[in-house]
Write an enzyme that holds these catalytic residues in place. Structure first.
Site, PDB file in Angstrom:
ATOM      1  N   GLU A 180     -13.028  11.649  -7.377  1.00 21.65           N
ATOM      2  CA  GLU A 180     -14.076  12.663  -7.204  1.00 21.65           C
ATOM      3  C   GLU A 180     -15.481  12.142  -7.502  1.00 21.65           C
ATOM      4  O   GLU A 180     -16.141  12.606  -8.441  1.00 21.65           O
ATOM      5  CB  GLU A 180     -13.767  13.898  -8.058  1.00 21.65           C
ATOM      6  CG  GLU A 180     -12.401  14.497  -7.778  1.00 21.65           C
ATOM      7  CD  GLU A 180     -12.116  15.781  -8.574  1.00 21.65           C
ATOM      8  OE1 GLU A 180     -12.936  16.138  -9.447  1.00 21.65           O
ATOM      9  OE2 GLU A 180     -11.086  16.403  -8.326  1.00 21.65           O
ATOM     10  N   GLU A 184      -4.475  16.171  -5.907  1.00 20.43           N
ATOM     11  CA  GLU A 184      -4.554  17.181  -6.973  1.00 20.43           C
ATOM     12  C   GLU A 184      -4.544  18.557  -6.328  1.00 20.43           C
ATOM     13  O   GLU A 184      -5.245  18.780  -5.325  1.00 20.43           O
ATOM     14  CB  GLU A 184      -5.852  17.087  -7.783  1.00 20.43           C
ATOM     15  CG  GLU A 184      -5.880  16.020  -8.818  1.00 20.43           C
ATOM     16  CD  GLU A 184      -7.191  16.021  -9.606  1.00 20.43           C
ATOM     17  OE1 GLU A 184      -7.817  17.082  -9.770  1.00 20.43           O
ATOM     18  OE2 GLU A 184      -7.583  14.924 -10.048  1.00 20.43           O
TER      19      GLU A 184
HETATM   20  O1  IFM Z   1      -9.085  18.636 -14.483  1.00 22.90           O
HETATM   21  C1  IFM Z   1      -9.763  18.322 -13.325  1.00 22.90           C
HETATM   22  C2  IFM Z   1      -9.495  16.886 -12.916  1.00 22.90           C
HETATM   23  O2  IFM Z   1      -9.832  15.997 -13.930  1.00 22.90           O
HETATM   24  C3  IFM Z   1     -10.306  16.524 -11.697  1.00 22.90           C
HETATM   25  N1  IFM Z   1     -10.104  17.492 -10.645  1.00 22.90           N
HETATM   26  C4  IFM Z   1     -10.218  18.881 -10.977  1.00 22.90           C
HETATM   27  C5  IFM Z   1      -9.356  19.196 -12.180  1.00 22.90           C
HETATM   28  C6  IFM Z   1      -9.468  20.704 -12.528  1.00 22.90           C
HETATM   29  O3  IFM Z   1     -10.787  21.037 -12.806  1.00 22.90           O
END
Ligand code: IFM
Length: 446
Positions: A171, A351
């Protein structure tokens, strides 16, 4: 719209099913065995930065409880685990000596999971930058690209052949914009110019690291993970439509155009004006290395409005504890759009998950909302595959309740509940559902 309940049999046999975590969010042991401080250690020490005043000193104590967590992961029946390496644990100041004790921790973890038949998907940078590098400007300083490349190459040299994939950054938008522009994440800077320079250096270091790691002759798939979501105008007004296009440019096209087209979108660069990044000759070609996969982190959709901020309640859809709308169709749309516009070789949902308040009653956590969220998003992933999108994996975020950055420990994303007083792990019903889904043999039995 709701999707039909998914079944594992609808997915290819070699589909990657996993759970994900990151180092700072679970490891704790912030000073153990020679680990150096990260920018998140420093940020947590600043008053008012973390909602509950907490830090990552203990987190889930994964550094010490890793064996129990390996059993937990294997017990879920997943065939993959996505995790990140703490750069300051293996190279305390980010540019000097390697810390063998830090590497030994990851060696034990990787070997134990591989022995259980769980493939390892490593992220090199999930935000916990060595503080010593921040002291010289962090991602805003071009020198960091060389430091990151050396770190990546060393990790790939040691572990590459034992890993199922290597991702450079998790990210980059979050690192650049929340960390350097809005200042609500580490390192807490508020400068759009620095944020855009950081963005450029994250992408450049990604390209440089890929070149260097591939020069080792590894066949390990390599890629990057972006946080993406579809963006809709809040109304049909030309102003809102234009705003949605620009926001899409700042969040999605800036990264995707650079990675897949070796260019930054001109409308966005024009908008950034003097805050646009300084780009040297050859940088864009370096960034646009061929990617073995694109990782997509998806949680919700977004709306752009020129007027009052968008009221998420107005959609009528469920909203998570983070205030994020539950919108599985957004995942299908996003995957289809990425495939159509950029044709990544393969996509992985790296994710996806939801924070909800959990109730622990006599050893049971009946987290129906999280369970439905995961199930619906797996179905949304399936819908994209049916439309011809080459999606090769799905990782639920997260294995464990953990340190949710500026929100501290109050927001629980885990499929597995963690009692932070005792560190006891308990499978929530969502974990039990996932376990059952993964073990199912007959269509439609979940
Ligand atoms: O916890 C975070 C993760 O570290 C990165 N992506 C989003 C998740 C939820 O906010």
């Amino acid at each position: 719209m709701t999707y039909p309940k998914p079944s594992r049999e609808q997915f290819p046999n070699d589909f990657i099913w996993g759970v994900a975590t990151s180092s700072f969010q679970i490891e704790g042991a912030h000073q153990a065995d020679g680990k150096g401080p990260s920018i998140w250690d420093t940020f947590c020490d600043q008053k008012g930065k973390i909602a509950d005043g907490s830090n990552g000193h203990a987190a889930c104590e994964h550094y010490h409880r890793w064996q129990e967590d390996v059993e937990l992961i294997a017990g879920l029946g997943v065939n993959a685990y996505r995790f990140s390496m703490s750069w300051p644990r293996v190279q305390p100041d980010g540019r000097g000596e390697w810390n063998e004790a830090g590497f030994a921790f990851y060696e034990r973890l990787i070997d134990a999971l591989n022995a259980q038949g769980v493939a390892l998907h490593l992220t090199l940078n999930h935000w916990d930058l060595p503080q010593a590098l921040q002291d010289e400007g962090g991602w805003a300083n071009r020198k960091i690209c060389g430091h990151f490349t050396r770190y990546a190459t060393e990790v790939a040299r040691r572990f590459g052949s034992r890993l199922a994939s290597i991702c450079t950054h998790n990210e980059p938008w979050v690192i650049a914009v929340l960390g350097y522009e809005q200042g609500i994440f580490a390192p807490g800077i508020q400068s759009r110019a620095q944020a855009m320079q950081a963005m450029h250096h994250l992408l450049l270091s990604h390209g440089m690291a890929l070149q260097a790691m591939r020069a080792l002759g590894l066949s390990t798939p390599m890629g990057i993970v972006l946080n993406l979501s579809p963006i809709y105008p809040a109304s049909e007004s030309p102003e809102d439509i234009a705003k949605a296009k620009l926001d899409d440019g700042l969040i999605l096209r800036l990264y995707m155009d650079a990675l897949y087209r070796a260019t930054y979108p001109q409308d966005v660069i024009h908008h950034l004006a003097e805050d646009a990044p300084v780009v040297h000759d050859g940088d864009m070609a370096t960034i646009a290395q061929s990617l073995d996969f694109l990782g997509v982190n998806y949680y919700t959709r977004n709306f752009s409005s020129c007027g009052n901020p968008w009221d998420v309640a107005s959609t009528g859809n469920q909203v998570t504890d983070m205030g994020w709308e539950v919108y599985p169709q957004g995942l299908t749309e996003l995957l289809c759009r990425l495939h159509q516009d950029y044709q990544p070789k393969v996509l992985m949902v790296t994710e996806n998950g939801a924070a909800f308040k959990d109730e622990y009653k006599e050893g049971v956590i009946d987290d129906e909302s999280r369970l439905a969220y995961v199930r619906e998003h797996i179905a949304a992933t399936r819908a994209a595959i049916e439309q011809g999108v080459p999606v090769c994996g799905y990782f639920a975020w997260s294995l464990l309740d953990n340190f949710e950055w500026a929100s501290g420990y109050a927001k629980r994303f885990g499929l597995v509940h963690v009692d932070f007083e005792t560190q006891k792990r308990t499978l929530k019903n969502s974990a039990i559902w996932y376990q059952h889904f993964l073990s199912e043999k007959s269509r439609g039995s979940n």
